[in-house]
Design an enzyme around this catalytic site. Structure first.
Site, mmCIF file in Angstrom:
data_model
loop_
_atom_site.group_PDB
_atom_site.id
_atom_site.type_symbol
_atom_site.label_atom_id
_atom_site.label_comp_id
_atom_site.label_asym_id
_atom_site.label_seq_id
_atom_site.Cartn_x
_atom_site.Cartn_y
_atom_site.Cartn_z
ATOM 1 N N ARG A 37 0.825 -1.219 0.000
ATOM 2 C CA ARG A 37 0.000 0.000 0.000
ATOM 3 C C ARG A 37 0.855 1.264 0.000
ATOM 4 O O ARG A 37 0.438 2.292 -0.554
ATOM 5 C CB ARG A 37 -0.946 -0.015 1.202
ATOM 6 C CG ARG A 37 -2.098 -0.974 0.945
ATOM 7 C CD ARG A 37 -3.097 -1.002 2.065
ATOM 8 N NE ARG A 37 -4.379 -1.474 1.565
ATOM 9 C CZ ARG A 37 -5.347 -1.971 2.319
ATOM 10 N NH1 ARG A 37 -5.179 -2.061 3.628
ATOM 11 N NH2 ARG A 37 -6.476 -2.363 1.794
ATOM 12 N N LYS A 197 -18.120 -14.195 2.624
ATOM 13 C CA LYS A 197 -19.120 -13.129 2.753
ATOM 14 C C LYS A 197 -20.180 -13.283 1.668
ATOM 15 O O LYS A 197 -20.206 -12.533 0.687
ATOM 16 C CB LYS A 197 -18.435 -11.765 2.633
ATOM 17 C CG LYS A 197 -17.538 -11.439 3.828
ATOM 18 C CD LYS A 197 -16.852 -10.103 3.652
ATOM 19 C CE LYS A 197 -15.830 -10.143 2.558
ATOM 20 N NZ LYS A 197 -14.916 -9.019 2.468
ATOM 21 N N GLY A 346 -9.412 -8.852 0.083
ATOM 22 C CA GLY A 346 -8.289 -8.944 1.016
ATOM 23 C C GLY A 346 -7.742 -10.351 1.153
ATOM 24 O O GLY A 346 -6.528 -10.585 1.019
ATOM 25 N N GLY A 369 -12.989 -4.138 0.571
ATOM 26 C CA GLY A 369 -14.412 -3.803 0.469
ATOM 27 C C GLY A 369 -14.712 -2.799 -0.634
ATOM 28 O O GLY A 369 -15.745 -2.881 -1.305
HETATM 29 P P1 ADP Z 1 -12.068 -11.812 0.270
HETATM 30 O O1 ADP Z 1 -11.440 -11.159 1.475
HETATM 31 O O2 ADP Z 1 -11.045 -12.266 -0.732
HETATM 32 O O3 ADP Z 1 -13.148 -10.979 -0.345
HETATM 33 P P2 ADP Z 1 -13.855 -13.346 1.964
HETATM 34 O O4 ADP Z 1 -13.524 -12.437 3.090
HETATM 35 O O5 ADP Z 1 -15.227 -13.330 1.410
HETATM 36 O O6 ADP Z 1 -12.780 -13.161 0.772
HETATM 37 O O7 ADP Z 1 -13.612 -14.851 2.407
HETATM 38 C C1 ADP Z 1 -12.407 -15.339 2.897
HETATM 39 C C2 ADP Z 1 -12.645 -16.360 3.958
HETATM 40 O O8 ADP Z 1 -13.460 -17.406 3.475
HETATM 41 C C3 ADP Z 1 -11.365 -17.015 4.410
HETATM 42 O O9 ADP Z 1 -11.158 -16.685 5.762
HETATM 43 C C4 ADP Z 1 -11.634 -18.515 4.251
HETATM 44 O O10 ADP Z 1 -11.167 -19.278 5.343
HETATM 45 C C5 ADP Z 1 -13.121 -18.582 4.165
HETATM 46 N N1 ADP Z 1 -13.589 -19.771 3.457
HETATM 47 C C6 ADP Z 1 -13.384 -20.093 2.168
HETATM 48 N N2 ADP Z 1 -13.945 -21.291 1.881
HETATM 49 C C7 ADP Z 1 -14.525 -21.729 3.010
HETATM 50 C C8 ADP Z 1 -15.280 -22.894 3.356
HETATM 51 N N3 ADP Z 1 -15.523 -23.860 2.463
HETATM 52 N N4 ADP Z 1 -15.724 -23.004 4.621
HETATM 53 C C9 ADP Z 1 -15.470 -22.047 5.527
HETATM 54 N N5 ADP Z 1 -14.780 -20.912 5.270
HETATM 55 C C10 ADP Z 1 -14.312 -20.756 4.023
HETATM 56 MG MG MG Z 2 -12.037 -11.012 3.516
#
Ligand code: ADP
Ligand code: MG
Length: 389
Positions: A37, A197, A346, A369
């Site tokens: 960053r 999410k 993230g 986000g």
């Molecule tokens: P990003 O930050 O890339 O937008 P998210 O915050 O939506 O992604 O999701 C990331 C989280 O999702 C990670 O902490 C990961 O452990 C969790 N995750 C991914 N697949 C699974 C699953 N099958 N069961 C539980 N948690 C999961």
């Molecule tokens: Mg995340």
């Protein structure tokens, strides 16, 4: 069109209040663990220095409740000194008489970094007195903090209403890249979604479904879709209130001729014994925590056909080394592809970095986000108050 820093004429001697996103991971010894960053903020800072402005930078770091010495921006100022050896100053206050004095002492082409804006609770409240004082430090305001552009805080939102304002070069680039990828995609366009999410991601899917040719859904997201199709998902993570929404997306996909590919096998944890199984069926008591080999093969086949790939959301609980394989294999397949590749989110960025392929991705959108909101076609509050040209 949003005004950019390049639209300010005659910056020489002007006090430019610059909001950066220096929310970097710092350990207790003050070592910066990932300076991405900071590096990303350099083009705008350099631009202002080269134009002989007085550069007054503010940023937040972490989520302090009042002053917290471990969340000081001093290590960031020290790091910036490597790039601007004799131009960098630091003030250990954000506002108040000492900060004001430091601002007055800044010479043309010099940089002053103020202390963490979130040490003052008024920052997040967008409090008028805090806004007023911060705004008094600049003749103009430049926002280059993409990572916080979805927040209405004093230093991201309030000050933009008080001063002539523009976006910096990083925000300009993030908006351009995401706009092009979403609105003028190269086809075949394959979008890959995972993560946890589900609510946020479904909003995104509603937008992407109108643009993509193929959508691969894995990770925690997949189980809401599998349940919508009537599969047993055992104890896997699910958003029951969104099952109907998932059904609608599956229908929408069919109507739009978009192919949605869901997992056909899983790496599952038997919750009572802690045993791990590879399975195509998820019985009660088992949670799917990674995509299985057959799914990886299916996804890779689609990735191989793509001219553009967008990836958001890990395909399993990759922080746990027992469940990282699916995410890492897909990350490597994306990195190897000749397609234009864009990764946002993230945790997704962490995944790409931890398997060492981050340099092979065409564009890493670091906004978290904020990136997701732009990808979903939504506006960002901090950008709505920037002047237009
Ligand atoms: P990003 O930050 O890339 O937008 P998210 O915050 O939506 O992604 O999701 C990331 C989280 O999702 C990670 O902490 C990961 O452990 C969790 N995750 C991914 N697949 C699974 C699953 N099958 N069961 C539980 N948690 C999961
Ligand atoms: Mg995340």
């Amino acid at each position: 069109m949003l005004k950019t820093v390049r639209d300010f004429k005659d910056l020489e001697g002007k006090r430019v209040l610059l909001r950066c996103d220096f929310n970097v991971p710092v350990n207790k010894d003050g070592d910066i663990l990932d300076d991405t960053r900071i590096v990303q903020a350099l083009p705008t800072i350099r631009y202002l220095v080269e134009h002989n402005a007085k550069v007054i930078i503010c940023s937040h770091l972490g989520r302090p409740k009042g002053y917290d010495k471990y969340l000081s921006l001093l290590p960031v100022a020290v790091h910036l000194m490597k790039y601007f050896p004799d131009k960098m100053r630091f003030c250990d206050k954000t506002i108040g008489p000492e900060a004001q004095k430091s601002v007055e002492n800044v010479q043309n082409g010099e940089i002053l970094l103020l202390e963490n804006t979130r040490f003052d609770p008024r920052e997040e409240e967008n409090d008028p007195s805090f806004v007023q004082e911060l705004a008094s430090f600049g003749d103009v305001f430049v926002n280059d903090a993409f990572g916080t552009a979805h927040r209405k805080h004093a230093s991201t939102y309030g000050v933009a209403l008080k001063l002539p304002s523009a976006i910096g070069l990083l925000i300009e680039k993030e908006i351009k890249v995401i706009d092009e990828a979403i609105n003028y995609p190269k086809h075949p366009f394959v979008a890959i979604f995972g993560g946890a999410k589900v609510g946020d991601k479904l909003i995104l899917l509603h937008n992407i479904i109108k643009k993509a040719d193929t959508i691969l859904v894995g990770g925690g997201m997949a189980y809401t879709f599998l349940l919508a199709q009537g599969h047993n998902i055992g104890n896997s993570i699910v958003s029951l209130d969104l099952v109907n929404d998932a059904k609608n997306i599956l229908c929408e996909a069919e109507q739009n001729n978009v192919k949605i590919v869901l997992p056909v096998d899983h790496v599952a944890l038997e919750e009572s014994t802690g045993a791990i199984y590879k399975t195509t069926q998820l019985e009660d008591g088992f949670a799917g925590l990674d995509i299985g080999n057959k799914t990886v093969a299916l996804f890779k086949k689609e990735i191989a056909k793509a001219s553009q790939i967008l990836w958001n959301g890990p395909l399993g609980k990759f922080e746990d080394s027992r469940f990282k394989k699916g995410t890492f294999k897909i990350a490597k397949a994306i990195a190897k592809s000749d397609a234009y590749t864009l990764v946002g989110g993230g945790d997704s960025l962490n995944a790409v970095k931890s398997c060492g392929v981050d340099k092979k991705i065409s564009y890493l959108s670091t906004g978290g986000g904020a990136s997701l909101k732009l990808l979903a076609g939504q506006g960002l509050p901090a950008l709505e108050v920037i002047d237009q040209i």
